[in-house]
Scaffold this motif. Structure first.
Motif, PDB file in Angstrom:
ATOM      1  N   UNK A 231       0.793  -1.152   0.070  1.00 25.43           N
ATOM      2  CA  UNK A 231       0.006  -0.124   0.106  1.00 25.43           C
ATOM      3  C   UNK A 231       0.761   1.326  -0.117  1.00 25.43           C
ATOM      4  N   UNK A 232       0.399   2.213  -0.797  1.00 22.99           N
ATOM      5  CA  UNK A 232       1.010   3.525  -0.734  1.00 22.99           C
ATOM      6  C   UNK A 232       0.298   4.676  -0.164  1.00 22.99           C
ATOM      7  N   UNK A 233       1.131   5.665   0.264  1.00 20.79           N
ATOM      8  CA  UNK A 233       0.451   6.598   1.267  1.00 20.79           C
ATOM      9  C   UNK A 233      -1.003   7.310   0.689  1.00 20.79           C
ATOM     10  N   UNK A 234      -1.013   7.546  -0.698  1.00 14.51           N
ATOM     11  CA  UNK A 234      -2.352   8.028  -0.946  1.00 14.51           C
ATOM     12  C   UNK A 234      -3.466   7.059  -0.990  1.00 14.51           C
ATOM     13  N   UNK A 235      -2.960   5.681  -0.776  1.00  7.96           N
ATOM     14  CA  UNK A 235      -4.103   4.480  -0.753  1.00  7.96           C
ATOM     15  C   UNK A 235      -4.597   4.515   0.728  1.00  7.96           C
ATOM     16  N   UNK A 236      -3.381   4.762   1.605  1.00  5.69           N
ATOM     17  CA  UNK A 236      -3.919   4.814   2.949  1.00  5.69           C
ATOM     18  C   UNK A 236      -4.744   5.952   3.312  1.00  5.69           C
ATOM     19  N   UNK A 237      -4.642   7.114   2.707  1.00  4.59           N
ATOM     20  CA  UNK A 237      -5.351   8.150   2.938  1.00  4.59           C
ATOM     21  C   UNK A 237      -6.695   7.923   2.370  1.00  4.59           C
ATOM     22  N   UNK A 238      -7.026   7.498   1.353  1.00  2.00           N
ATOM     23  CA  UNK A 238      -8.340   6.783   0.640  1.00  2.00           C
ATOM     24  C   UNK A 238      -9.117   6.099   1.699  1.00  2.00           C
ATOM     25  N   UNK A 239      -8.397   5.098   2.289  1.00  2.00           N
ATOM     26  CA  UNK A 239      -8.960   4.023   3.275  1.00  2.00           C
ATOM     27  C   UNK A 239      -9.329   4.809   4.464  1.00  2.00           C
ATOM     28  N   UNK A 240      -8.559   5.825   4.870  1.00  2.00           N
ATOM     29  CA  UNK A 240      -9.079   6.615   6.160  1.00  2.00           C
ATOM     30  C   UNK A 240     -10.274   7.499   5.628  1.00  2.00           C
TER      31      UNK A 240
END
Length: 366
Positions: A231-240
């Motif tokens: 997972x990349x940073x932008x994907x973790x932001x999307x999850x949040x």
């Protein structure tokens, strides 16, 4: 004084001589091609079938090359011999698959339309047929892959599934895209290959898969998101972002029943609608993560919107069929008996809407 030392260069690896293909080096062929380290000798007439890119290539070659020298001797042409082949920047396995499609007997081809098909060979074939514009061959290979993957029930190999998904997107073949998305969703339901599904769906813009992939990862919890190396940073932001949005939607869900289209015989639509709203709220009212009525109890995460609406659908269907006791809604009104099929349809439409809109709740901005 110590003598100076120098590192001698390693000898270059000895180049391996190209080898003739065991099947597609045909003695009476008239065109020699080298693909990777394999020599093919085939008939030019086969390569120009289907108005492929080879047709244009050979036509241009005959137009621009003079085959005789001033002394009337013949100028060697590319493709005349093993020493002077036409060099293609492809993979030998893929070119071999193309030759298989051009030279195989009908009985051999027929096998590829069933469950005994070699899907790896079909992937190679579809990819190279697309590149060289063998249109009918490409369409046939994609149809065979779609048949195979629509009917196979085994657990798919993730890397193989990635390749097929990339191929389906490259060729823009909707039927195959649909078949592989179903397979991805099976993996997601098992909690497998979730990060890979997110990566593939984002790269290929497969929105019908992307929402389900993010949703599956979100349900795993933040500890899993933070520790997954894919997972990349932008994907973790999307999850949040998705977690926040879905938590809010789930909190409001009991107070917003689906739109109910009443039967034409329903003369008390207001009372009927109020009773349905009360039923909807009763089904979806949760305490400590538990949801359900009439013995239909299940443990549901507070953000699991999909499971909540699917629970509502199953209970409404059971009520309509009479397989669970009726719920007393008299203080709110009464659902008209002929409106019950419409109530079932409304909940089914809600489930479909949730599935189709999952991707919209995952954005880059929290």
């Amino acid at each position: 004084m110590m003598a100076s030392t120098s590192t001698l260069p390693e000898p270059a690896a000895e180049e391996v001589s190209p080898q003739r293909h065991p099947q597609y080096y045909i003695s009476d062929g008239n065109t020699v091609l080298r693909v990777e380290n394999t020599i093919f000798k085939v008939h030019r007439s086969m390569l120009v079938k289907d108005k492929s890119a080879f047709d244009a290539m050979f036509s241009l070659e005959s137009f621009t090359h003079d085959t005789t020298q001033s002394d009337n001797s013949v100028v060697p042409q590319e493709g005349d011999s093993d020493e002077n082949p036409i060099v293609l920047l492809d993979k030998a396995d893929e070119f071999s698959a193309l030759m298989w499609s051009l030279y195989s007997l009908p009985a051999e081809i027929a096998v590829s339309m069933g469950m005994q098909a070699n899907d790896t060979q079909l992937i190679h074939l579809a990819r190279i047929a697309h590149k060289y514009q063998f249109r009918s061959t490409e369409a046939w290979a994609l149809a065979a892959l779609t048949t195979f993957h629509s009917n196979s029930t085994g657990t798919p190999n993730v890397q193989n599934l990635i390749e097929i998904t990339e191929l389906a997107a490259l060729c823009e073949y909707k039927a195959l895209i649909g078949a592989v998305v179903i397979k991805w969703k099976r993996l997601l339901a098992e909690g497998r290959a979730v990060a890979s599904a997110i990566d593939v769906a984002e790269r290929l813009n497969l929105r019908q898969l992307l929402g389900h992939a993010y949703y599956s990862m979100m349900l795993k919890g933040r500890e899993v998101w933070d520790s997954d190396p894919q997972l990349q940073r932008h994907q973790r932001i999307r999850l949040l972002s998705g977690h926040y949005n879905l938590l809010k939607i789930c909190e409001e869900l009991p107070d917003f029943p689906p739109r109910l289209n009443h039967d034409s015989t329903c003369i008390r639509k207001g009372r009927c609608r109020s009773a349905f709203a009360a039923l909807w709220k009763t089904i979806l009212t949760t305490k400590d993560g538990n949801a359900g009525i009439a013995g239909q109890v299940t443990r549901i995460q507070s953000v699991d919107l999909v499971k909540k609406v699917m629970l509502a659908e199953s209970i409404v269907k059971a009520l309509a069929e009479g397989s669970i006791p009726a719920i007393d809604l008299s203080e709110h009104g009464e659902i008209h008996v002929k409106c019950m099929p419409n109530v079932v349809q409304a909940t089914q439409d809600k489930v479909k809407e949730v599935h189709e809109n999952l991707v919209h709740w995952f954005s880059d901005v929290v």
